[in-house]
Enzyme design. Structure first.
Site, short mmCIF file in Angstrom:
data_model
loop_
_atom_site.label_atom_id
_atom_site.label_comp_id
_atom_site.label_asym_id
_atom_site.label_seq_id
_atom_site.Cartn_x
_atom_site.Cartn_y
_atom_site.Cartn_z
N PHE A 193 43.52 58.03 26.32
CA PHE A 193 44.01 58.69 27.53
C PHE A 193 43.00 59.74 28.00
O PHE A 193 42.57 59.74 29.16
CB PHE A 193 45.37 59.33 27.22
CG PHE A 193 45.96 60.18 28.31
CD1 PHE A 193 45.86 61.56 28.27
CD2 PHE A 193 46.62 59.59 29.38
CE1 PHE A 193 46.40 62.35 29.30
CE2 PHE A 193 47.17 60.38 30.40
CZ PHE A 193 47.05 61.76 30.35
N TYR A 194 42.58 60.62 27.08
CA TYR A 194 41.71 61.72 27.49
C TYR A 194 40.30 61.21 27.79
O TYR A 194 39.61 61.74 28.66
CB TYR A 194 41.69 62.82 26.43
CG TYR A 194 42.95 63.66 26.45
CD1 TYR A 194 43.97 63.46 25.52
CD2 TYR A 194 43.15 64.63 27.44
CE1 TYR A 194 45.14 64.20 25.57
CE2 TYR A 194 44.32 65.37 27.50
CZ TYR A 194 45.31 65.15 26.56
OH TYR A 194 46.47 65.88 26.61
N ASN A 236 45.68 59.63 16.52
CA ASN A 236 46.42 59.37 17.76
C ASN A 236 45.55 58.60 18.75
O ASN A 236 44.94 59.15 19.66
CB ASN A 236 46.89 60.71 18.35
CG ASN A 236 47.93 60.51 19.43
OD1 ASN A 236 48.08 59.41 19.98
ND2 ASN A 236 48.63 61.58 19.76
N HIS A 242 42.97 69.92 21.30
CA HIS A 242 42.91 69.27 19.99
C HIS A 242 43.83 68.07 19.98
O HIS A 242 44.92 68.11 20.54
CB HIS A 242 43.32 70.23 18.88
CG HIS A 242 42.29 71.29 18.60
ND1 HIS A 242 42.37 72.56 19.12
CD2 HIS A 242 41.13 71.24 17.89
CE1 HIS A 242 41.32 73.27 18.72
NE2 HIS A 242 40.54 72.49 17.98
N TYR A 272 42.21 75.98 27.86
CA TYR A 272 42.62 75.22 26.67
C TYR A 272 44.00 74.61 26.90
O TYR A 272 44.94 75.31 27.27
CB TYR A 272 42.65 76.15 25.46
CG TYR A 272 43.07 75.45 24.20
CD1 TYR A 272 44.36 75.64 23.68
CD2 TYR A 272 42.20 74.57 23.53
CE1 TYR A 272 44.76 74.99 22.53
CE2 TYR A 272 42.61 73.92 22.39
CZ TYR A 272 43.88 74.12 21.88
OH TYR A 272 44.29 73.47 20.76
#
Lengths: 178, 714
Positions: A145-146, A139, A134, A95
């Site tokens: 980005f992810y 955002n 999370h 995580y």
């Protein structure tokens, strides 16, 4: 390539176009987390996140995070960090607690570099099944980005950030196994 | 002691039977091999059947004193009793001397040894011990006599030859010392290893040099050539000899060799440049340029070159220096440049260089044409911050500091700079806070730790200072203070004393400053072990350096600072009286000490009491006077010392000495413009001309007044 995949040390395990040096920016070095650096990381977080983590977050940080986290140094100064922990209760997922870079050092690829390091580290450990984090639903930059790094939206959590106005969060996940 | 023989013709009751005698001999052996418990057991056996045996009583006392937790009084009593029973016993006197020696009471020890020698004047062991005491006390004439005796008794020992030569050398009898060395070399030859032989020959050269025979020294260096291993010493001394003989070219050659050996050593470069420019044919600038070309990597050459430069050349060189620090991100730029800040035009140049770089990086992300990194602007701002701090504009310095912190808040070095700026602004609590922030960011850095402790002491926060300092002692917190004293951490002790004084507790402050004096006593005492060590190692040159250092060890800034403060405290005690001083004992500190004491174990309490010092309430001025005299001896050219002297001697009632201090002070540069000195002088004359003094003294003072007051320009 096949032997690499078997060994689990493939340079580009998710076929995202990674190079051998994981896109290490000029003047940047990645180091493992160090117990002496906890205070510096606290300062880094204060400067890069709206959320304030409590002291006990930092007290336990080194113990749980040192194997999975990476620090980014730019010409010797600590400018970024990705802090992760292994969650056995969530089917052995790594995580991501925080990923942040100081403002003057953004947009040169440090965050991507840190994340690649964390992902490569995670996928080289056979027990790890996935990575997750999370993100505030508002955002956009982070979501983009992810997604670029292969993460997908898994679910939405209402009222995740109790101290913020925009308190909804997405749970983003990446499978470590192809 | 094994060469001590039991006394011949002992008084009645002092002779042992053969069996007991053997046990007694065993006791001596056991003592020498430090097996004290066994020795004690055996000596008690002898005493059981011979309770009046003086020598055994004395030995028992000596053994007891060597055990841990020894009671000094009991030891001394036993030895004295034993001695009384057998005054002609060599062993008794020797033991008595050893006991005094172990207590660092060297004067008494010497007396005992001398008595022992009266009984047996060729006892090698006693003569050896005596010679060590004599050199320790710097009783050079007696030392020479003892050393001569030793040599006559045992001419086969190399140490005795060297010791004898050394004694003559210390006295200044160079010819004698050299003759002895020649004799030694003639009979014993040179030492075996190359290094020892080199040291022997160099010692001869050193004596020659100190006797003022410059040419002969040079001849010796030439004669011995490569046998001399310490090239630096040979070149340094040769250079001095050549200078004394007005052979400046040859001196220059020596300095050249030295710079070649170590181009980073200022002490080689500076004389080189001085000698090279002596005849005016070359300018310093030219010589430095040559040096910089020959040794491009030498930072010292660069720095000295920049120091000596002016005008355009200075701008060019300073830019090069600043650029290097900025590009490498070295935080200590302001420290490297600090010598320039006494020149206003150079200060301006530094500012221009840095602001120019700032503009260039902001506009085009380059620095002097080379690409800048993300950190470059941070380094420039930090450079500017340090610059303004040195230049005296603390507000601007702080401004740039904050820019840096906003840019990269994880840079611990900027917080250190911020702390120093805040300190200069007088904001001591904020300075301590800032330093603590830096420390937390890098807890492994001992410098940060010490500086934080220091800043905490400056705001009188002893608890946190000690806790911070404790992090690096790896001991429980109660042991911190004794550890500080054991480690001879004098800055901490002095800062603590300063803090106590600030809070009005004169007694506690004085006690801390007296620990500094004790520390220096210990440092000078520590040379004792080397008197014996050198006879084995025969490294006379290093030993000579040690002795000479010890002679003026108290010249050190830590001692002189403490001395001034001790005088001040005693003046306070004198003027306020014991009662008033004790009234003001800082309750917080006293409470803290009491609370601490409760937590200590017996051993810990004993350890702490080792560092207790006593304040002289009865005769404060008398106690302070030696400190003032040493301060005047070592720091007489500092105005503050003379000002203190004026006050002290006036208070003491020695007006003539105060007058001497005033006149001494006036010889110092800038003193005639000192408002403080003038007002002190005025006060002095006002007080003394109306005081009840001897007529002769008053006359002198009145006579001098006009001349002294005329000298002031303010």
């Amino acid at each position: 390539m096949a032997e690499d995949a078997a060994k689990g040390t493939h340079v580009d395990p998710f076929n995202l176009g990674w190079t051998e040096d994981l896109g290490r920016p000029e003047h940047v070095k990645a180091t493992k987390m160090d117990a002496q650096r906890i205070e510096m990381i606290r300062i880094l977080h204060k400067a890069t996140f709206p959320v304030r983590y409590q002291d006990k977050f930092y007290d336990g940080l080194y113990r749980q995070a040192d194997r999975w986290s990476f620090l980014a140094e730019y010409q010797g100064m600590l400018v970024g960090a990705v802090c992760c922990r292994l969650e056995a209760q969530n089917d052995n997922r790594v995580y991501i607690m925080t990923l942040g870079v100081l403002e003057p050092y953004r947009r040169i690829g440090i965050a991507k570099f840190l994340l690649r390091k964390a992902m490569k580290n995670a996928c080289e450990t056979p027990e790890v099944k996935s990575m997750a984090l999370h993100v505030q639903t508002t955002n956009q930059l982070a979501l983009e980005f992810y997604k670029q790094m292969g993460f997908v939206v898994h679910s939405t959590i209402e009222n995740y950030y109790s101290t913020l106005k925009d308190n909804k969060a997405y749970l983003l996940v990446k499978d470590m196994k192809p | 002691m094994s060469s001590s023989t039991p006394s011949k013709n002992p008084p009645p009751g002092q002779q042992l039977n053969r069996q007991d005698d053997n046990v007694f001999k065993l006791v001596m052996k056991l003592y020498e091999t430090k097996q004290y418990k066994k020795a004690l057991k055996n000596v008690e056996t002898v005493l059981k059947s011979n309770p009046q045996h003086g020598e055994s009583l004395a030995m028992k006392g000596l053994i007891l004193s060597s055990l841990p937790n020894s009671k000094k009084e009991e030891a001394y009593d036993l030895v004295k009793t034993g001695l009384m029973k057998n005054m002609k016993s060599l062993i008794c006197w020797h033991v008595y001397g050893l006991l005094y020696r172990s207590d660092n009471n060297y004067m008494e020890a010497i007396k005992c040894y001398k008595q022992a020698l009266k009984i047996e004047d060729n006892n090698l062991s006693i003569l050896r011990d005596l010679s060590m005491l004599q050199v320790h006390m710097r009783d050079l004439q007696s030392l020479t006599d003892t050393r001569q005796k030793l040599l006559e008794l045992k001419p086969s020992s190399k140490a005795n030859w060297l010791g004898f030569a050394f004694a003559h050398h210390l006295q200044g009898n160079h010819e004698c010392a050299l003759a002895i060395l020649d004799s030694y070399e003639g009979t014993m030859g040179l030492p075996e290893t190359a290094y020892d032989a080199s040291e022997f020959l160099l010692y001869r050269c050193l004596i020659k040099f100190e006797s003022g025979a410059w040419q002969e020294t040079l001849d010796l260096f030439a004669k011995y050539g490569n046998k001399l291993v310490d090239k630096e010493y040979v070149y340094c001394t040769s250079a001095e000899c050549h200078e004394k003989l007005d052979q400046w070219d040859k001196a220059l050659q020596c300095y050249k060799e030295l710079v070649e050996i170590n181009p980073e050593n200022k002490e080689f470069i500076e004389p080189y440049v001085e000698t090279a420019t002596r005849d005016g044919k070359k300018t310093p600038s030219e010589v430095f340029t040559e040096l910089a070309n020959t040794y491009p990597k030498s930072k010292t050459v660069q720095k000295l070159q920049t120091d000596a430069a002016s005008g355009e050349e200075f701008v060019k060189l300073a830019t090069k220096m600043v650029k290097h620090y900025i590009i490498k991100g070295i935080p200590s730029l302001e420290n490297a440049l600090k010598s320039f800040y006494t020149f206003p035009d150079k200060v301006k140049v530094i500012e221009e260089i840095l602001t120019k770089m700032e503009k260039e990086v902001t506009a085009s992300e380059t620095i002097e044409g080379e690409p800048a990194t993300k950190v470059t602007i941070f380094n420039i701002w930090m450079g500017l911050s340090g610059h303004y701090m040195r230049a005296g504009d603390q507000a601007k310095a702080l401004e740039h500091c904050e820019k840096c912190i906003k840019h990269t808040p994880t840079a611990d070095s900027i917080f250190t700079l911020k702390a120093r700026i805040l300190k200069r602004m007088g904001k001591l609590q904020e300075a301590a806070d800032s330093m603590e922030e830096a420390r937390k960011m890098d807890p492994a850095d001992r410098f940060y730790n010490s500086k934080t402790a220091m800043y905490l002491l400056r705001v009188d926060n002893w608890k946190e200072a000690e806790e911070t300092f404790n992090i690096f002692t790896y001991k429980p917190i109660q042991d911190t203070w004794p550890t500080i004293c054991e480690m001879q951490c004098m800055w901490y002790i002095t800062e603590l004393g300063d803090s106590l004084y600030r809070l009005g507790d004169v007694e506690a402050a004085l006690k801390k400053y007296l620990i500094i004096e004790k520390t220096f006593k210990d440092i000078v005492e520590d040379q004792f072990d080397f008197h014996h060590y050198v006879t084995k190692k025969q490294n006379i040159r290093a030993y000579l350096d040690l002795l000479r250092f010890m002679d003026t060890a108290r010249n050190h800034k830590y001692f002189c600072r403490a001395a001034a403060k001790i005088v001040r405290c005693y003046l306070d005690i004198h003027s306020q009286g014991e009662e008033k001083i004790k009234e003001r004992i800082n309750q917080k500190f006293a409470d803290k000490e009491a609370a601490h004491s409760k937590l200590l174990s017996k051993e810990q309490r004993e350890k702490q009491s080792e560092f207790d010092t006593t304040v002289d309430y009865k005769t404060p001025l008398e106690s302070a006077q030696p400190f003032l005299e040493e301060l005047l001896k070592y720091r007489g050219t500092v105005l503050a010392s003379q000002l203190l002297a004026i006050e002290f001697y006036s208070t003491l009632g020695s007006p003539l000495r105060a007058l001497r201090a005033i006149k001494q002070a006036l010889t110092l540069p800038g003193a005639d413009e000192s408002v403080e000195l003038k007002s002190k002088a005025e006060e002095f004359f006002k007080n003394e001309t109306s005081a009840e003094l001897e007529v002769a003294i008053k006359e002198i003072i009145i006579e001098q007044k006009a001349e002294v007051m005329k000298a002031f320009k303010c």
